[in-house]
Design an enzyme around this catalytic site. Sequence first.
Site, PDB file in Angstrom:
ATOM      1  CD  GLN B 213      -2.959  -1.006   0.116  1.00 48.31           C
ATOM      2  OE1 GLN B 213      -3.121   0.032  -0.524  1.00 48.31           O
ATOM      3  NE2 GLN B 213      -3.643  -2.109  -0.144  1.00 48.31           N
ATOM      4  CE  LYS B 236      -2.642  -4.431  -3.019  1.00 48.57           C
ATOM      5  NZ  LYS B 236      -4.080  -4.686  -3.092  1.00 48.57           N
ATOM      6  CB  CYS B 373      -7.281  -9.838   2.989  1.00 52.38           C
ATOM      7  SG  CYS B 373      -8.079 -10.488   1.531  1.00 52.38           S
TER       8      CYS B 373
END
Lengths: 151, 415
Positions: B213, B236, B373
């Site tokens: 992230q 991502k 998750c």
Amino acid sequence: MDIADIRELYQDVILDHNKSPRNFGKPHTHTHTSCGHNPLCGDTFELFCTVDGDVITDIRFEGSGCAISKASASMMTSELKGKTIDEARHLFATFTNAVTSPLDSPVDESLGNLVVLAGVREYPVRVKCATLAWHTMQSALNQSQTASTES
Amino acid sequence: MMYNDTLQTARSFSAEEIRKDFPILSRPVGKNPLVYLDNAATTHKPTHVINSIRSFYESTNSNVHRGVHTLSQLATEQYESARNIVRNFLHASSQQEIVFTRGTTEGLNLLAQSFTNTVVGNGDEILLSGMEHHSNIVPWQMLAQRTGAIMKVIPVLDDGSLDMQTFYAMLTPKTKVISVVHISNSLGTVNPVNEIVKAGHNAGAVVIVDGAQSVAHTKIDVQEIGCDFFVFSGHKLYAPTGIGVLYGKRELLEKLPPYQGGGDMILTVSFEKTEYNELPYKFEAGTPNIEGAIGLAAAIEYLQQFDMESIARHEESLLRYATSLLEQNGVRIIGIAPGKSSIISFVLDGIHPHDVGSLLDRDGIAIRAGHHCTQPVMKRFSVPATNRASFAMYNTMPEVDALVDSLGSIKSLFA
């Protein structure tokens, strides 16, 4: 927001059952019980039935979940009280068929009020929400201990 | 340059302008324009990335490190040039430290597998944070089962930040691995990875940073962080799915046994003995995801047109604007650590996230509803699931308004 569009699924009757679920809370006595769990969203319901002969004389539930799963559980218990086990199994088949049929196929009118839940067809990922209580009922009547949408 | 189109150097950043580079952002969802706020799950791809893949198949397609023919040599050059672009992006010192993987999950599995009875043995301790993604929990659990090692979890405080005081107290001579997420995908917390690395090294542990992230939102310098390993996924970071990167310090990668066996990871093979290839090929068995590596390099090139600081500033202003509007509307935000990233987990009292997600979708708004998750995080904050809006560089203030308006309608529907 286009309310008319959304209410195809989130109709007043579903919102009402979500807000004021019928037959909610654990009864003092029961003859059959099962716990239903959808691991994907954490929805968990416990179902309690009292069966006299072959008639479901009482059916109640408790637990938590989304509006669709809770309304479905509430409406299911309302429908099944006083029905025979065979009738309950038949309704289970008719209901699961209705919510998993192709979008354009007709909905079985014998479902009565439950017809509103057939709108879940449009949201394939939400079908399990609508059927959780039903699978739990089926496994309670089969006397198994737990039901899961993933089994 | 991987694919020759209209990239600029030092391009000034404007979210409105760059939206034109992402074709999917102009599609409608139902009758509404798409408002895509699920960037922590995956990001969209700019034309530059899409074209790089198209161009590879139209003009270069061939296997790498194999043939002597022209196309194979060109494909190898592009694949290795992609590796160098990644090296530069991460500020790693050598291309040998850049291993291409399928993604963050494979990077972590590779490490957990290769650590078996080399780095981690019976009775050793593996330290994770309480906000890890399942991909940074399960491989270590499997390693613990294989070796008899013990997994320990650094607690998360009420605001979503890591309990650093307890972390220090948990370090022992038995701590062999610390694997922590850089930015939490469910809380948005930015963990103090430099500090964790320093303390971990003092205790003699190997430190892994999960950058899934963080790569798209903050400048990454693996040498400055000091971590031993850093893993991330391309998708991502505006790149395709199925490609990711494991960065590892050379001397550590050299000591580790290979993860998978096959072609490309060998120097010589006989039925009696195999001699493994040098780094990084030792860890890249089989034909790699060539188009993925090329697409990842194109995504990095695209991103590097801009000053990363200006992207971070834009995302922070989206975060602030959305946070204040949501709070004004009585939405409960989970994860309010100071300096957090542009990920907002929230709950509407009495309305299940899946209902919120379905209803937002009818307005063309894509968010994530579920446990992300990170089931231990959900348990920690006593919620079955949350809604999560996560921002990327192409999101705009009017999109935040659309989210807040739609949430208002949902609240009245359930009132």
